[in-house]
Design a protein around this motif. Structure first.
Motif, PDB file in Angstrom:
ATOM      1  N   CYS A 149       0.867  -1.227  -0.067  1.00 46.38           N
ATOM      2  CA  CYS A 149      -0.120   0.002  -0.026  1.00 46.38           C
ATOM      3  C   CYS A 149       0.863   1.429   0.021  1.00 46.38           C
ATOM      4  CB  CYS A 149      -0.762   0.074   1.121  1.00 46.38           C
ATOM      5  SG  CYS A 149      -2.102  -1.283   1.043  1.00 46.38           S
ATOM      6  N   ASN A 150       2.028   1.194   0.683  1.00 46.50           N
ATOM      7  CA  ASN A 150       2.888   2.474   0.726  1.00 46.50           C
ATOM      8  C   ASN A 150       3.619   2.766  -0.643  1.00 46.50           C
ATOM      9  OD1 ASN A 150       2.460   3.184   3.280  1.00 46.50           O
ATOM     10  ND2 ASN A 150       4.208   1.886   3.904  1.00 46.50           N
ATOM     11  N   ASN A 151       3.529   1.715  -1.387  1.00 46.36           N
ATOM     12  CA  ASN A 151       4.059   1.860  -2.962  1.00 46.36           C
ATOM     13  C   ASN A 151       3.075   1.466  -3.923  1.00 46.36           C
ATOM     14  OD1 ASN A 151       6.963   1.993  -2.308  1.00 46.36           O
ATOM     15  ND2 ASN A 151       6.724   0.029  -1.173  1.00 46.36           N
ATOM     16  N   PHE A 152       1.672   1.986  -3.506  1.00 47.81           N
ATOM     17  CA  PHE A 152       0.766   1.745  -4.460  1.00 47.81           C
ATOM     18  C   PHE A 152       0.854   2.402  -5.761  1.00 47.81           C
ATOM     19  CE2 PHE A 152      -3.385   2.922  -6.237  1.00 47.81           C
ATOM     20  CZ  PHE A 152      -3.947   1.558  -6.140  1.00 47.81           C
ATOM     21  N   ASN A 153       1.377   3.501  -5.949  1.00 46.43           N
ATOM     22  CA  ASN A 153       1.578   4.462  -7.335  1.00 46.43           C
ATOM     23  C   ASN A 153       2.596   3.448  -8.033  1.00 46.43           C
ATOM     24  OD1 ASN A 153      -0.136   6.518  -6.720  1.00 46.43           O
ATOM     25  ND2 ASN A 153       1.808   7.825  -5.830  1.00 46.43           N
ATOM     26  N   GLU A 154       3.431   2.723  -7.645  1.00 43.73           N
ATOM     27  CA  GLU A 154       4.385   2.061  -8.494  1.00 43.73           C
ATOM     28  C   GLU A 154       3.839   0.764  -8.716  1.00 43.73           C
ATOM     29  OE1 GLU A 154       8.856  -0.264  -7.909  1.00 43.73           O
ATOM     30  OE2 GLU A 154       8.147   1.438  -6.328  1.00 43.73           O
ATOM     31  N   PHE A 155       3.374   0.041  -7.844  1.00 40.32           N
ATOM     32  CA  PHE A 155       2.708  -1.376  -8.068  1.00 40.32           C
ATOM     33  C   PHE A 155       1.530  -1.488  -8.500  1.00 40.32           C
ATOM     34  CE2 PHE A 155       5.348  -2.841  -4.126  1.00 40.32           C
ATOM     35  CZ  PHE A 155       6.501  -3.003  -4.997  1.00 40.32           C
ATOM     36  N   SER A 156       0.653  -0.509  -8.593  1.00 44.83           N
ATOM     37  CA  SER A 156      -0.283  -0.597  -9.423  1.00 44.83           C
ATOM     38  C   SER A 156      -0.567  -0.590 -10.900  1.00 44.83           C
ATOM     39  CB  SER A 156      -1.639   0.660  -9.071  1.00 44.83           C
ATOM     40  OG  SER A 156      -0.892   1.936  -9.237  1.00 44.83           O
ATOM     41  N   SER A 157       0.622  -0.110 -11.406  1.00 46.48           N
ATOM     42  CA  SER A 157       0.986  -0.089 -12.869  1.00 46.48           C
ATOM     43  C   SER A 157       1.808  -1.059 -13.027  1.00 46.48           C
ATOM     44  CB  SER A 157       1.205   1.375 -13.109  1.00 46.48           C
ATOM     45  OG  SER A 157       2.460   1.691 -12.662  1.00 46.48           O
ATOM     46  N   ASN A 158       2.278  -1.956 -12.050  1.00 46.44           N
ATOM     47  CA  ASN A 158       3.345  -2.894 -12.510  1.00 46.44           C
ATOM     48  C   ASN A 158       2.495  -4.145 -12.868  1.00 46.44           C
ATOM     49  OD1 ASN A 158       4.843  -5.214 -11.988  1.00 46.44           O
ATOM     50  ND2 ASN A 158       6.487  -3.716 -11.551  1.00 46.44           N
ATOM     51  N   THR A 159       2.785  -4.893 -14.010  1.00 47.35           N
ATOM     52  CA  THR A 159       2.226  -6.115 -14.583  1.00 47.35           C
ATOM     53  C   THR A 159       2.375  -7.087 -13.425  1.00 47.35           C
ATOM     54  OG1 THR A 159       2.647  -5.397 -16.634  1.00 47.35           O
ATOM     55  CG2 THR A 159       2.011  -7.815 -16.393  1.00 47.35           C
ATOM     56  N   TYR A 160       3.377  -7.106 -12.735  1.00 52.48           N
ATOM     57  CA  TYR A 160       3.546  -8.539 -11.920  1.00 52.48           C
ATOM     58  C   TYR A 160       3.066  -8.097 -10.314  1.00 52.48           C
ATOM     59  CZ  TYR A 160       5.843 -10.050 -16.061  1.00 52.48           C
ATOM     60  OH  TYR A 160       6.417 -10.109 -17.319  1.00 52.48           O
ATOM     61  N   ALA A 161       2.974  -6.946 -10.039  1.00 53.43           N
ATOM     62  CA  ALA A 161       2.769  -6.513  -8.606  1.00 53.43           C
ATOM     63  C   ALA A 161       1.367  -6.143  -8.522  1.00 53.43           C
ATOM     64  CB  ALA A 161       3.729  -5.577  -8.185  1.00 53.43           C
ATOM     65  N   SER A 162       0.610  -5.826  -9.330  1.00 58.50           N
ATOM     66  CA  SER A 162      -0.540  -5.228  -9.168  1.00 58.50           C
ATOM     67  C   SER A 162      -1.548  -6.290  -8.788  1.00 58.50           C
ATOM     68  CB  SER A 162      -1.287  -5.004 -10.855  1.00 58.50           C
ATOM     69  OG  SER A 162      -1.348  -5.691 -11.550  1.00 58.50           O
ATOM     70  N   HIS A 163      -1.685  -7.373  -9.171  1.00 62.40           N
ATOM     71  CA  HIS A 163      -2.370  -8.709  -8.522  1.00 62.40           C
ATOM     72  C   HIS A 163      -2.102  -8.887  -7.181  1.00 62.40           C
ATOM     73  CE1 HIS A 163       1.232 -11.012  -9.529  1.00 62.40           C
ATOM     74  NE2 HIS A 163       0.913 -11.949  -8.567  1.00 62.40           N
ATOM     75  N   LEU A 164      -0.782  -8.318  -6.614  1.00 62.07           N
ATOM     76  CA  LEU A 164      -0.508  -8.551  -5.328  1.00 62.07           C
ATOM     77  C   LEU A 164      -1.327  -7.655  -4.305  1.00 62.07           C
ATOM     78  CD1 LEU A 164       3.422  -9.382  -5.299  1.00 62.07           C
ATOM     79  CD2 LEU A 164       1.491 -10.890  -4.320  1.00 62.07           C
ATOM     80  N   LEU A 165      -1.498  -6.241  -4.984  1.00 61.02           N
ATOM     81  CA  LEU A 165      -2.271  -5.325  -4.190  1.00 61.02           C
ATOM     82  C   LEU A 165      -3.796  -6.010  -3.920  1.00 61.02           C
ATOM     83  CD1 LEU A 165      -0.986  -2.138  -6.282  1.00 61.02           C
ATOM     84  CD2 LEU A 165      -1.168  -2.372  -3.611  1.00 61.02           C
ATOM     85  N   ARG A 166      -4.265  -6.482  -5.089  1.00 56.86           N
ATOM     86  CA  ARG A 166      -5.559  -6.957  -4.919  1.00 56.86           C
ATOM     87  C   ARG A 166      -5.786  -8.011  -3.891  1.00 56.86           C
ATOM     88  NH1 ARG A 166      -6.347  -9.913  -9.535  1.00 56.86           N
ATOM     89  NH2 ARG A 166      -5.800 -11.775  -8.112  1.00 56.86           N
ATOM     90  N   THR A 167      -4.590  -8.825  -3.809  1.00 63.06           N
ATOM     91  CA  THR A 167      -4.716  -9.750  -2.756  1.00 63.06           C
ATOM     92  C   THR A 167      -4.490  -9.325  -1.439  1.00 63.06           C
ATOM     93  OG1 THR A 167      -3.897 -11.500  -4.565  1.00 63.06           O
ATOM     94  CG2 THR A 167      -3.508 -12.181  -2.202  1.00 63.06           C
ATOM     95  N   ALA A 168      -3.619  -8.162  -1.369  1.00 64.13           N
ATOM     96  CA  ALA A 168      -3.438  -7.755   0.074  1.00 64.13           C
ATOM     97  C   ALA A 168      -4.842  -7.075   0.663  1.00 64.13           C
ATOM     98  CB  ALA A 168      -2.158  -6.666  -0.178  1.00 64.13           C
TER      99      ALA A 168
END
Length: 196
Positions: A149-168
């Protein structure tokens, strides 16, 4: 023109074929004997076990072979698949060890094409199962969720990390939302998590 539909090869068939060609999956490089061992693990895992004890011994043996090399193996395509399929059946000490190893450098692990799937599986297991060391596992989920969540801006547009945001977010809320596409998917080992 008449076009013939090619039958799609299974993941295991592709892994065997690439192993014979000297390619050991995408992602991080692993030794040839380790790759061949993981392919044999996938083959054995497809066949049902006669007893639950036999399965738990098998899982413990596989993870003992991975000890000390969890981060490197999580970044390999075949090893990541093996880890994802076996983690729901692993004892809590193995889950805790994977959590510790993969959280050493979360930015690299979360943005990795294959290690991200292992992190996602760990988040789900730690959040929705009854483990012995539940408090420490929930603390790990909170740590990873806060990092994401602290790195939301970076991870939300990353192909491989965006699914982790949803799961978190799902793990933090305590609710798992099933994807309609995944409901029809019956891939060995992945449907084991539908119980949680």
């Amino acid at each position: 023109m008449y076009s013939r539909n090619k039958k799609k090869r299974s993941f295991l068939q592709n892994a065997k074929r690439y192993g014979k060609q000297g390619q050991r999956g995408r992602g991080t490089n692993i030794a040839e004997d380790q790759y061949n061992y993981l392919v044999r693990v996938l083959e054995r895992w497809r066949d049902p076990f006669e007893q639950e004890e036999e399965r738990s011994i098998f899982v413990s043996n596989v993870f003992s072979q991975m000890a000390g090399d969890e981060r490197n193996l999580a970044g390999n395509q075949v090893a990541s698949r093996v880890i994802e399929q076996l983690l729901p059946h692993a004892p809590s000490n193995i889950i805790k060890e994977f959590c510790d190893q993969l959280s050493q450098d979360l930015r690299i692990t979360c943005t990795d094409q294959f290690a991200g799937h292992v992190i996602e599986k760990l988040l789900i297991i730690c959040s929705f199962t009854k483990q012995e060391e539940r408090d420490s596992l929930l603390a790990w989920v909170q740590k990873v969720s806060r990092f994401l969540c602290n790195n939301f801006n970076e991870f939300s547009s990353n192909t491989y990390a965006s699914h982790l945001l949803r799961t978190a977010i799902q793990c933090s809320a305590g609710v798992r939302i099933q994807n309609k596409d995944k409901m029809n998917k019956t891939d060995g080992g992945y449907d084991a998590m539908d119980k949680y």
